[in-house]
Design a protein around this motif. Structure first.
Motif, PDB file in Angstrom:
ATOM      1  N   GLY A  93       0.773  -1.230   0.000  1.00 51.85           N
ATOM      2  CA  GLY A  93       0.000   0.000   0.000  1.00 51.85           C
ATOM      3  C   GLY A  93       0.808   1.286   0.000  1.00 51.85           C
ATOM      4  O   GLY A  93       0.247   2.373   0.163  1.00 51.85           O
ATOM      5  N   LYS A  94       2.107   1.170  -0.197  1.00 50.11           N
ATOM      6  CA  LYS A  94       2.966   2.364  -0.161  1.00 50.11           C
ATOM      7  C   LYS A  94       3.776   2.512  -1.442  1.00 50.11           C
ATOM      8  O   LYS A  94       3.868   1.590  -2.249  1.00 50.11           O
ATOM      9  CB  LYS A  94       3.910   2.287   1.047  1.00 50.11           C
ATOM     10  CG  LYS A  94       3.202   2.298   2.389  1.00 50.11           C
ATOM     11  CD  LYS A  94       4.195   2.365   3.523  1.00 50.11           C
ATOM     12  CE  LYS A  94       3.492   2.436   4.861  1.00 50.11           C
ATOM     13  NZ  LYS A  94       4.452   2.516   5.991  1.00 50.11           N
ATOM     14  N   GLY A 128       7.990  -6.317   2.179  1.00 50.77           N
ATOM     15  CA  GLY A 128       7.718  -5.596   0.946  1.00 50.77           C
ATOM     16  C   GLY A 128       8.366  -6.296  -0.231  1.00 50.77           C
ATOM     17  O   GLY A 128       9.036  -7.319  -0.073  1.00 50.77           O
ATOM     18  N   VAL A 129       8.161  -5.721  -1.397  1.00 45.45           N
ATOM     19  CA  VAL A 129       8.826  -6.195  -2.603  1.00 45.45           C
ATOM     20  C   VAL A 129      10.074  -5.339  -2.804  1.00 45.45           C
ATOM     21  O   VAL A 129       9.997  -4.116  -2.833  1.00 45.45           O
ATOM     22  CB  VAL A 129       7.911  -6.097  -3.838  1.00 45.45           C
ATOM     23  CG1 VAL A 129       8.653  -6.601  -5.075  1.00 45.45           C
ATOM     24  CG2 VAL A 129       6.639  -6.897  -3.615  1.00 45.45           C
TER      25      VAL A 129
END
Length: 126
Positions: free
Chosen positions: A42-43, A92-93
């Motif tokens: 979401g970022k 995260g990715v």
């Protein structure tokens, strides 16, 4: 043609470690700064660590200082990110990319606004 192939992600418990790798092609690590950029759920992407090509200077985001280490193997044109003492917020990715040459000025940003590659997923969870 620029290409980055990231690997090494996975599911890790808090406090654990992992090592991310990124094989770059289409340029040499002698010529461009490189960096690791993380996209948390979401970022937007965040520059977590960058490495200068000219003087070897490094940048680390405050949230990862003392836990992340960026390095490179010029012979293999590969960039690494050693992640220790992982935290849930490290999830995260992770993508690697060419970075702005202003690493020595505390700038860790992608050099080009090109589409991101596949990246490698890092999930920190107990």
């Amino acid at each position: 043609q620029l290409q980055f192939v990231e690997s090494g992600g996975g599911l890790v418990q808090p406090g654990g470690s992992l090592r991310l790798s990124c094989v770059a092609s289409g340029f040499t690590l002698d010529s461009y700064a490189v960096g690791w950029f993380r996209q948390a759920p979401g970022k937007e992407h965040e520059g977590v660590s960058c490495l200068s090509a000219s003087d070897g200077s490094t940048y680390y985001a405050d949230s990862v200082k003392g836990r992340f280490t960026i390095s490179r193997d010029k012979a293999k044109n590969t960039i690494f990110l050693q992640i220790n003492s992982v935290k849930p917020e490290d999830t995260g990715v992770y993508h690697c990319a060419q970075a702005s040459p202003r690493v020595h000025r505390g700038v860790c940003a992608p050099l080009f606004s090109a589409p991101w590659g596949q990246g490698t997923q890092v999930t920190i969870s107990s």
